[in-house]
Design a protein around this motif. Structure first.
Motif, PDB file in Angstrom:
ATOM      1  N   THR A 172       0.850  -1.186   0.000  1.00 58.51           N
ATOM      2  CA  THR A 172       0.000   0.000   0.000  1.00 58.51           C
ATOM      3  C   THR A 172       0.886   1.235   0.000  1.00 58.51           C
ATOM      4  O   THR A 172       1.779   1.357   0.835  1.00 58.51           O
ATOM      5  N   ILE A 173       0.630   2.114  -0.952  1.00 57.28           N
ATOM      6  CA  ILE A 173       1.325   3.396  -1.018  1.00 57.28           C
ATOM      7  C   ILE A 173       0.287   4.466  -0.700  1.00 57.28           C
ATOM      8  O   ILE A 173      -0.753   4.551  -1.363  1.00 57.28           O
ATOM      9  N   VAL A 174       0.561   5.268   0.307  1.00 53.97           N
ATOM     10  CA  VAL A 174      -0.361   6.322   0.713  1.00 53.97           C
ATOM     11  C   VAL A 174       0.128   7.641   0.118  1.00 53.97           C
ATOM     12  O   VAL A 174       1.271   8.046   0.350  1.00 53.97           O
ATOM     13  N   ARG A 175      -0.739   8.270  -0.670  1.00 57.84           N
ATOM     14  CA  ARG A 175      -0.400   9.583  -1.231  1.00 57.84           C
ATOM     15  C   ARG A 175      -1.130  10.667  -0.456  1.00 57.84           C
ATOM     16  O   ARG A 175      -2.356  10.647  -0.349  1.00 57.84           O
ATOM     17  N   HIS A 176      -0.355  11.589   0.078  1.00 59.30           N
ATOM     18  CA  HIS A 176      -0.908  12.743   0.800  1.00 59.30           C
ATOM     19  C   HIS A 176      -1.003  13.930  -0.150  1.00 59.30           C
ATOM     20  O   HIS A 176      -0.228  14.039  -1.092  1.00 59.30           O
ATOM     21  N   LYS A 177      -1.918  14.820   0.138  1.00 60.26           N
ATOM     22  CA  LYS A 177      -1.938  16.074  -0.600  1.00 60.26           C
ATOM     23  C   LYS A 177      -0.751  16.899  -0.118  1.00 60.26           C
ATOM     24  O   LYS A 177      -0.309  16.764   1.032  1.00 60.26           O
ATOM     25  N   LEU A 178      -0.185  17.709  -1.000  1.00 60.90           N
ATOM     26  CA  LEU A 178       1.033  18.455  -0.720  1.00 60.90           C
ATOM     27  C   LEU A 178       0.908  19.255   0.577  1.00 60.90           C
ATOM     28  O   LEU A 178      -0.080  19.975   0.771  1.00 60.90           O
ATOM     29  N   SER A 179       1.864  19.098   1.465  1.00 62.29           N
ATOM     30  CA  SER A 179       1.990  19.763   2.770  1.00 62.29           C
ATOM     31  C   SER A 179       1.186  19.102   3.881  1.00 62.29           C
ATOM     32  O   SER A 179       1.289  19.516   5.032  1.00 62.29           O
ATOM     33  N   ASP A 180       0.390  18.111   3.571  1.00 63.77           N
ATOM     34  CA  ASP A 180      -0.406  17.414   4.587  1.00 63.77           C
ATOM     35  C   ASP A 180       0.453  16.319   5.225  1.00 63.77           C
ATOM     36  O   ASP A 180       0.322  15.144   4.917  1.00 63.77           O
ATOM     37  N   ILE A 181       1.327  16.725   6.111  1.00 63.68           N
ATOM     38  CA  ILE A 181       2.310  15.806   6.692  1.00 63.68           C
ATOM     39  C   ILE A 181       1.642  14.685   7.484  1.00 63.68           C
ATOM     40  O   ILE A 181       2.051  13.530   7.391  1.00 63.68           O
ATOM     41  N   ASN A 182       0.617  15.000   8.256  1.00 64.80           N
ATOM     42  CA  ASN A 182      -0.009  13.957   9.083  1.00 64.80           C
ATOM     43  C   ASN A 182      -1.133  13.202   8.372  1.00 64.80           C
ATOM     44  O   ASN A 182      -1.684  12.258   8.917  1.00 64.80           O
TER      45      ASN A 182
END
Length: 142
Positions: free
Chosen positions: A82-92
């Protein structure tokens, strides 16, 4: 019949901000095809014991199921990642860029190694600095 040994998946970077990623792994030479999420499209075989593919990533969890198939059509059990992609700057990863993200970013300020939060380096240049701060400042509140 003896079950086939499934392909392996090499290390994957997760979480990430990237919209795509090359995934790669190994395979027993008996496996003629590698299916990633039920398709062989764009799977590249660099050798008889390796494979790779560029996968597009959507926001959130991207589950990859990798299955091998031999010449007779027998398939392996899936190897998964599983690869989790965050929106830019959403560190947590809570889908909001706020003081929590700024606080996590601050822990890594001016670090070049041993980051507490790998996503603090938003432009992936190996240094958490003013460039990264400008990115998180622009995204703040989104």
């Amino acid at each position: 019949a003896v079950p086939l040994t499934p392909p392996t998946i090499g290390s994957v970077t997760s979480p990430t901000y990237n919209t795509s990623m090359i995934i790669a792994g190994g395979r027993p030479a008996i496996l003629a095809k590698i299916f990633i999420n039920n398709t062989t499209d764009a799977v590249v075989y660099a050798s008889s014991t390796s494979w790779q593919k560029t996968v597009n990533l959507t926001l959130g969890d991207n589950v990859l199921a990798v299955i091998g198939e031999d010449d007779a059509g027998a398939r392996t059990t899936p190897a998964t990642a599983t690869i989790v992609r965050h929106k830019l700057s959403d560190i947590n990863g809570d889908a909001v860029i706020n003081l929590t993200d700024i606080s996590l970013f601050g822990i890594d300020w001016l670090k070049t190694a041993n980051l507490t939060n790998r996503l603090s380096d938003m432009n992936d240049d190996g240094l958490v600095n003013l460039t990264d701060f400008s990115i998180i400042a622009k995204q703040y509140g989104k």
